[in-house]
Design an enzyme around this catalytic site. Sequence first.
Site, PDB file in Angstrom:
ATOM      1  N   PRO A  66      55.825  13.180 -35.969  1.00 25.22           N
ATOM      2  CA  PRO A  66      54.510  12.542 -35.842  1.00 25.22           C
ATOM      3  C   PRO A  66      53.660  13.212 -34.775  1.00 25.22           C
ATOM      4  O   PRO A  66      54.161  13.567 -33.706  1.00 25.22           O
ATOM      5  CB  PRO A  66      54.855  11.103 -35.457  1.00 25.22           C
ATOM      6  N   THR A  96      49.634  12.847 -33.059  1.00 29.02           N
ATOM      7  CA  THR A  96      48.368  12.124 -32.994  1.00 29.02           C
ATOM      8  C   THR A  96      47.223  13.013 -33.462  1.00 29.02           C
ATOM      9  O   THR A  96      47.106  14.160 -33.026  1.00 29.02           O
ATOM     10  CB  THR A  96      48.096  11.648 -31.558  1.00 29.02           C
ATOM     11  N   HIS A 131      57.610   3.683 -32.732  1.00 27.25           N
ATOM     12  CA  HIS A 131      57.388   4.528 -31.560  1.00 27.25           C
ATOM     13  C   HIS A 131      57.860   3.789 -30.309  1.00 27.25           C
ATOM     14  O   HIS A 131      57.321   2.730 -29.970  1.00 27.25           O
ATOM     15  CB  HIS A 131      55.895   4.857 -31.457  1.00 27.25           C
ATOM     16  N   GLY A 132      58.834   4.348 -29.615  1.00 28.87           N
ATOM     17  CA  GLY A 132      59.350   3.695 -28.418  1.00 28.87           C
ATOM     18  C   GLY A 132      59.344   4.585 -27.196  1.00 28.87           C
ATOM     19  O   GLY A 132      60.145   4.385 -26.281  1.00 28.87           O
ATOM     20  N   ALA A 133      58.436   5.577 -27.160  1.00 28.44           N
ATOM     21  CA  ALA A 133      58.443   6.536 -26.052  1.00 28.44           C
ATOM     22  C   ALA A 133      57.034   6.753 -25.514  1.00 28.44           C
ATOM     23  O   ALA A 133      56.104   6.030 -25.849  1.00 28.44           O
ATOM     24  CB  ALA A 133      59.041   7.869 -26.535  1.00 28.44           C
ATOM     25  N   TYR A 150      54.035   4.197 -24.184  1.00 25.53           N
ATOM     26  CA  TYR A 150      53.467   3.115 -24.985  1.00 25.53           C
ATOM     27  C   TYR A 150      54.208   1.812 -24.683  1.00 25.53           C
ATOM     28  O   TYR A 150      55.103   1.759 -23.841  1.00 25.53           O
ATOM     29  CB  TYR A 150      53.501   3.474 -26.463  1.00 25.53           C
TER      30      TYR A 150
END
Length: 210
Positions: free
Chosen positions: A27, A29, A181-183, A186
């Site tokens: 992924p 942005t 998303h866990g990094a 965020y």
Amino acid sequence: MDIDTSALFAPIVINGHAMKNRLSVAPMTRISATQDGRATEAMTRYYERFARGGFGTVITEGIYIDQAFSQGYVNQPGMTDEAQANAWKPVVNGIKAHGALAIAQLMHAGAISQGNRFRDTTVGPSPVQPKGDQITFYHGKGAYALPVAMTEAQIADAIDGFAESAGRAIQVAGFDAIEIHGANGYLLDHFLTDYANGRVDRWGGPTENR
């Protein structure tokens, strides 16, 4: 030294989904959605090219999950309603047309949100200001705002946002799977990080709580 790379190009089945190889687009942005968070024709062409080029799996950019505090960037795509979910259909169809799996990455920007059309403030586990400055490439400017500590109700809403957006992504847009998303600072990362999470309730303290 000879390295056997044949496994990279071998098919694999994960949870009933056949992948033609082990190569996956990570992924990234892009901020190329519409102002109201709908995927665009440009996004369809962008993701389709990876699948056409041979990748077995394509993971999208981060998609915001509610109409409250989760959006992080101007022109970021969302999955918060039927209109946004339907706008992803051409993207998903373009990926699948070449035999690749389509995975939606869901995210909540939390304290490092720098472009949210729904709220003027940011939230996090605790009122800890993120270090550094906002990303100018993504239309940010200056220091990050001091976030407001989330209430129990807001935490519950965020959890529901992830679940409901995952449902729309699979059932409406047609994605094969979800990545959470866990990094990168965020919301989930802030809860997991001890210096960003100073809560004394059931969401703070020991690692298990965080």
